[in-house]
Design a protein around this motif. Structure first.
Motif, mmCIF file in Angstrom:
data_model
loop_
_atom_site.group_PDB
_atom_site.id
_atom_site.type_symbol
_atom_site.label_atom_id
_atom_site.label_comp_id
_atom_site.label_asym_id
_atom_site.label_seq_id
_atom_site.Cartn_x
_atom_site.Cartn_y
_atom_site.Cartn_z
ATOM 1 N N ASP A 1 43.401 30.464 34.417
ATOM 2 C CA ASP A 1 42.434 31.019 33.467
ATOM 3 C C ASP A 1 41.834 32.325 33.986
ATOM 4 O OD1 ASP A 1 42.845 28.926 31.714
ATOM 5 O OD2 ASP A 1 41.054 27.809 32.348
ATOM 6 N N ALA A 2 41.516 32.362 35.274
ATOM 7 C CA ALA A 2 40.950 33.577 35.864
ATOM 8 C C ALA A 2 41.952 34.729 35.797
ATOM 9 C CB ALA A 2 40.540 33.321 37.313
ATOM 10 N N VAL A 3 43.202 34.453 36.078
ATOM 11 C CA VAL A 3 44.236 35.490 36.029
ATOM 12 C C VAL A 3 44.397 36.018 34.601
ATOM 13 C CG1 VAL A 3 46.718 35.894 36.260
ATOM 14 C CG2 VAL A 3 45.469 34.729 38.075
ATOM 15 N N ASN A 4 44.279 35.152 33.626
ATOM 16 C CA ASN A 4 44.407 35.579 32.231
ATOM 17 C C ASN A 4 43.292 36.532 31.809
ATOM 18 O OD1 ASN A 4 46.815 34.357 31.390
ATOM 19 N ND2 ASN A 4 45.792 32.378 31.167
ATOM 20 N N ARG A 5 42.155 36.493 32.505
ATOM 21 C CA ARG A 5 41.023 37.349 32.137
ATOM 22 C C ARG A 5 41.025 38.694 32.864
ATOM 23 N NH1 ARG A 5 38.327 32.283 32.461
ATOM 24 N NH2 ARG A 5 37.554 32.844 34.506
ATOM 25 N N ILE A 6 41.895 38.866 33.837
ATOM 26 C CA ILE A 6 41.908 40.110 34.616
ATOM 27 C C ILE A 6 42.649 41.200 33.842
ATOM 28 C CG2 ILE A 6 42.785 41.224 36.700
ATOM 29 C CD1 ILE A 6 42.280 38.707 38.222
ATOM 30 N N GLN A 7 42.019 42.353 33.754
ATOM 31 C CA GLN A 7 42.654 43.511 33.127
ATOM 32 C C GLN A 7 43.028 44.524 34.209
ATOM 33 O OE1 GLN A 7 39.151 43.218 32.014
ATOM 34 N NE2 GLN A 7 39.575 41.702 30.440
ATOM 35 N N ASP A 8 43.927 45.444 33.840
ATOM 36 C CA ASP A 8 44.363 46.471 34.786
ATOM 37 C C ASP A 8 43.187 47.282 35.324
ATOM 38 O OD1 ASP A 8 46.969 45.710 34.576
ATOM 39 O OD2 ASP A 8 47.618 47.438 33.389
ATOM 40 N N MET A 9 42.205 47.585 34.487
ATOM 41 C CA MET A 9 41.058 48.383 34.932
ATOM 42 C C MET A 9 40.286 47.661 36.033
ATOM 43 S SD MET A 9 39.938 51.246 34.481
ATOM 44 C CE MET A 9 38.664 52.037 35.391
ATOM 45 N N ARG A 10 40.173 46.372 35.905
ATOM 46 C CA ARG A 10 39.468 45.600 36.935
ATOM 47 C C ARG A 10 40.249 45.641 38.252
ATOM 48 N NH1 ARG A 10 36.526 39.897 36.619
ATOM 49 N NH2 ARG A 10 35.280 40.241 38.461
ATOM 50 N N LEU A 11 41.574 45.573 38.168
ATOM 51 C CA LEU A 11 42.400 45.674 39.377
ATOM 52 C C LEU A 11 42.215 47.042 40.033
ATOM 53 C CD1 LEU A 11 45.705 43.947 38.222
ATOM 54 C CD2 LEU A 11 43.948 43.030 39.736
ATOM 55 N N TRP A 12 42.195 48.107 39.220
ATOM 56 C CA TRP A 12 41.961 49.443 39.766
ATOM 57 C C TRP A 12 40.595 49.519 40.435
ATOM 58 C CZ3 TRP A 12 45.139 53.192 40.896
ATOM 59 C CH2 TRP A 12 46.362 53.292 40.234
ATOM 60 N N THR A 13 39.598 48.923 39.816
ATOM 61 C CA THR A 13 38.251 48.931 40.390
ATOM 62 C C THR A 13 38.226 48.191 41.719
ATOM 63 O OG1 THR A 13 37.318 49.000 38.164
ATOM 64 C CG2 THR A 13 35.832 48.328 39.936
ATOM 65 N N LEU A 14 38.857 47.028 41.769
ATOM 66 C CA LEU A 14 38.935 46.275 43.029
ATOM 67 C C LEU A 14 39.655 47.080 44.106
ATOM 68 C CD1 LEU A 14 39.793 42.698 41.714
ATOM 69 C CD2 LEU A 14 37.694 43.395 42.881
ATOM 70 N N VAL B 1 42.407 48.119 58.081
ATOM 71 C CA VAL B 1 43.838 47.955 57.795
ATOM 72 C C VAL B 1 44.068 46.738 56.905
ATOM 73 C CG1 VAL B 1 46.067 47.370 58.844
ATOM 74 C CG2 VAL B 1 44.666 49.172 59.839
ATOM 75 N N VAL B 2 43.418 45.630 57.218
ATOM 76 C CA VAL B 2 43.590 44.411 56.414
ATOM 77 C C VAL B 2 43.146 44.649 54.977
ATOM 78 C CG1 VAL B 2 42.737 42.043 56.092
ATOM 79 C CG2 VAL B 2 43.477 42.811 58.348
ATOM 80 N N VAL B 3 41.995 45.282 54.792
ATOM 81 C CA VAL B 3 41.500 45.525 53.446
ATOM 82 C C VAL B 3 42.383 46.543 52.721
ATOM 83 C CG1 VAL B 3 39.539 46.437 52.129
ATOM 84 C CG2 VAL B 3 39.152 44.833 53.991
ATOM 85 N N LEU B 4 42.882 47.537 53.438
ATOM 86 C CA LEU B 4 43.779 48.516 52.813
ATOM 87 C C LEU B 4 45.080 47.855 52.366
ATOM 88 C CD1 LEU B 4 43.750 51.493 52.118
ATOM 89 C CD2 LEU B 4 44.867 51.945 54.294
ATOM 90 N N LEU B 5 45.599 46.945 53.168
ATOM 91 C CA LEU B 5 46.796 46.201 52.760
ATOM 92 C C LEU B 5 46.512 45.341 51.529
ATOM 93 C CD1 LEU B 5 48.237 45.138 56.228
ATOM 94 C CD2 LEU B 5 49.193 46.829 54.645
ATOM 95 N N ALA B 6 45.341 44.736 51.497
ATOM 96 C CA ALA B 6 44.962 43.940 50.324
ATOM 97 C C ALA B 6 44.851 44.830 49.087
ATOM 98 C CB ALA B 6 43.646 43.214 50.579
ATOM 99 N N ALA B 7 44.266 46.011 49.243
ATOM 100 C CA ALA B 7 44.148 46.943 48.115
ATOM 101 C C ALA B 7 45.518 47.374 47.622
ATOM 102 C CB ALA B 7 43.328 48.165 48.520
#
Length: 165
Positions: free
Chosen positions: A70-83, A28-34
Motif C-alpha cells: 500500500d505504501a509503495v502504491n502511494r509513492i510518486q516520482d516527485m516524492r522519490l526525487w525529493t527523497l 557514502v552509504v546515504v549517497l548509495l541509498a539516494a
C-alpha cells in the motif's frame, strides 16, 4: 589566526580522523541509498514491490506485506526525487564535515559536535521506547563523537586564550 591553530595532539588527531572517516562512510552509504532511490524513478514500483514480496515468499495478503505494498502504491516520482535530493544534501554535508575534520578545521569540529549533539536526545527517546543493542551502540558512538569534538574545541579555545595573553 587561522582555523588550524592549536591542533590537538596525535591521539586526538587520530580520534578526529576516525570521526572524519565515520562521517565520510555515512555520506557514502546515504549517497548509495539516494542512487538506489533515483533508480526507481519512472519504474513501475507497485509491480517491483509485488515481485519483491513474492521473491521473499511472503503472503501479499498478510498484514505487513500489505502495508508495504500500500505504501509503495502511494509513492510518486516527485516524492522519490525529493527523497533523493534530501539524501544527496545530507551526504554533501557529511563529506564537507569529513573534509574539514580531516584537515583540522575548527568549523568542522563545531559542525560535528552540533550535528552529533542534536541526535542524542532522539536516540535516548528511541532507546527508551524500543531498547536494542543497535540503539545502544548508536548512542554510545554518538556520545563519544560529541565528547571528542567538545574536548578538542575546548583545547583549541584554551590554546588560543594562552596565545593571546
Amino acid at each position: 589566526m587561522t582555523s588550524t591553530t592549536a591542533l590537538p595532539d596525535s591521539l586526538e588527531r587520530k580520534a578526529i580522523r576516525a570521526v572524519a572517516a565515520f562521517e565520510c562512510f555515512k555520506g557514502v552509504v546515504v549517497l548509495l541509498a539516494a542512487t538506489g532511490v533515483l533508480a526507481l524513478v519512472h519504474q513501475n514500483l507497485p509491480e517491483l514491490a509485488a515481485r519483491f514480496v513474492e521473491h521473499l515468499h511472503l503472503n501479499p495478503a498478510a498484514r505487513y506485506p500489505q502495508i508495504f505494498l500500500d505504501a509503495v502504491n502511494r509513492i510518486q516520482d516527485m516524492r522519490l526525487w525529493t527523497l533523493a535530493l534530501g539524501a544527496g544534501a545530507y551526504a554533501a554535508i557529511r563529506f564537507v564535515e569529513a573534509y574539514g575534520l580531516f584537515f583540522g578545521r575548527a568549523w568542522a569540529e563545531w559542525l560535528a559536535a552540533a550535528s552529533g549533539g542534536i541526535y542524542i536526545p532522539l536516540e535516548v527517546i528511541e532507546f527508551v521506547r524500543r531498547p536494542s543493542w543497535w540503539g545502544a551502540a548508536f548512542f554510545v558512538v554518538n556520545v563519544l563523537v560529541v565528547w571528542v569534538m567538545v574536548r578538542v574545541l575546548r583545547q583549541r579555545r584554551s590554546s588560543l586564550v594562552r596565545r593571546n595573553t
